[in-house]
Design an enzyme around this catalytic site. Sequence first.
Site, short mmCIF file in Angstrom:
data_model
loop_
_atom_site.label_atom_id
_atom_site.label_comp_id
_atom_site.label_asym_id
_atom_site.label_seq_id
_atom_site.Cartn_x
_atom_site.Cartn_y
_atom_site.Cartn_z
CD GLU A 15 -3.23 0.51 0.61
OE1 GLU A 15 -2.84 1.39 -0.19
OE2 GLU A 15 -4.42 0.41 0.96
CG ASP A 63 -6.45 8.41 5.69
OD1 ASP A 63 -6.09 8.93 6.76
OD2 ASP A 63 -7.29 8.93 4.95
CE LYS A 100 -2.60 11.10 5.79
NZ LYS A 100 -3.74 11.61 5.01
CG PHE A 124 -4.16 15.36 1.22
CD1 PHE A 124 -4.98 14.24 1.12
CD2 PHE A 124 -3.61 15.87 0.05
CE1 PHE A 124 -5.25 13.64 -0.10
CE2 PHE A 124 -3.86 15.28 -1.18
CZ PHE A 124 -4.68 14.16 -1.25
CB VAL A 125 1.30 13.27 2.19
CG1 VAL A 125 1.72 13.79 3.55
CG2 VAL A 125 0.71 11.86 2.32
CG ASP A 148 -3.95 11.38 -6.89
OD1 ASP A 148 -4.03 10.56 -5.94
OD2 ASP A 148 -4.94 11.79 -7.51
NE ARG A 182 -1.92 9.08 -9.63
CZ ARG A 182 -2.64 8.60 -8.62
NH1 ARG A 182 -2.02 8.12 -7.55
NH2 ARG A 182 -3.95 8.59 -8.66
P1 5GP Z 1 -7.96 4.43 3.71
O1 5GP Z 1 -8.94 3.52 3.04
O2 5GP Z 1 -6.99 3.71 4.61
O3 5GP Z 1 -8.66 5.55 4.43
O4 5GP Z 1 -7.13 5.17 2.61
C1 5GP Z 1 -6.30 4.50 1.76
C2 5GP Z 1 -6.18 5.21 0.44
O5 5GP Z 1 -6.60 6.57 0.51
C3 5GP Z 1 -4.75 5.27 0.02
O6 5GP Z 1 -4.39 4.12 -0.72
C4 5GP Z 1 -4.69 6.54 -0.80
O7 5GP Z 1 -5.04 6.27 -2.13
C5 5GP Z 1 -5.73 7.44 -0.18
N1 5GP Z 1 -5.14 8.40 0.78
C6 5GP Z 1 -5.23 8.40 2.12
N2 5GP Z 1 -4.57 9.43 2.67
C7 5GP Z 1 -4.02 10.10 1.64
C8 5GP Z 1 -3.17 11.27 1.57
O8 5GP Z 1 -2.77 11.92 2.55
N3 5GP Z 1 -2.80 11.65 0.32
C9 5GP Z 1 -3.19 11.00 -0.80
N4 5GP Z 1 -2.76 11.48 -1.95
N5 5GP Z 1 -3.98 9.91 -0.77
C10 5GP Z 1 -4.39 9.45 0.44
#
Ligand code: 5GP
Length: 177
Positions: free
Chosen positions: A102, A106, A134, A155-156, A162, A168
């Site tokens: 991954e 998040d 995170k 957010f990164v 992206d 990216r």
């Molecule tokens: P989750 O389902 O764990 O909340 O999020 C996973 C997906 O959300 C990651 O694979 C990514 O695509 C996107 N994501 C989560 N946080 C960020 C962030 O800070 N920046 C970006 N660009 N994408 C994020």
Amino acid sequence: MAVIKVHDKEFETYLSSESIEKRVEEIAAALNKEYSGKQPLFISILNGAFMFTADLFRHLTIDAELCFIKLASYKGMKSTGKITTSIGLEEDIFGKDIIILEDIVDTGKTLHGFLPKLFHQQPNSLKIVTLLHKPEATEYPHQLDYIGFAIPNKFVIGYGLDYDGLGRNLKEIYQLK
Ligand code: 5GP
């Protein structure tokens, strides 16, 4: 510290390309050790993990297979809460040693939606490798076996990640200013 603008937002450097490279090499070395004599199947989650996957793979010395899947719950800067699969898993994972790659974990929602489908196919083992995590954003906890960097809940972008389609290609990781 470099500040860049992507769409309407400003981002500042957070992780240098050197520190990312070093950490990726460390993770590859640990995987080479742990999976020595085995032949794991890496499942890389698109789009974000493509760069991490390519760099990590270059440092693997074990025999390893790789496939990509595409899942998404994100649009812009917010998780939509709905996981969509547009490229599914074609490999048979029964009895295999699976390593998920991954870009970032998040809330954990993406994995929460996807992992049961994998366990259903009875792999021999399953581990999760994420470049970024995170911890403060966790809603669905998972055992993350390898974490590149634990980062604050901001957010990164960059290194595969992206903001609305852009960023990216950046070698460094940038954080929202
Ligand atoms: P989750 O389902 O764990 O909340 O999020 C996973 C997906 O959300 C990651 O694979 C990514 O695509 C996107 N994501 C989560 N946080 C960020 C962030 O800070 N920046 C970006 N660009 N994408 C994020």
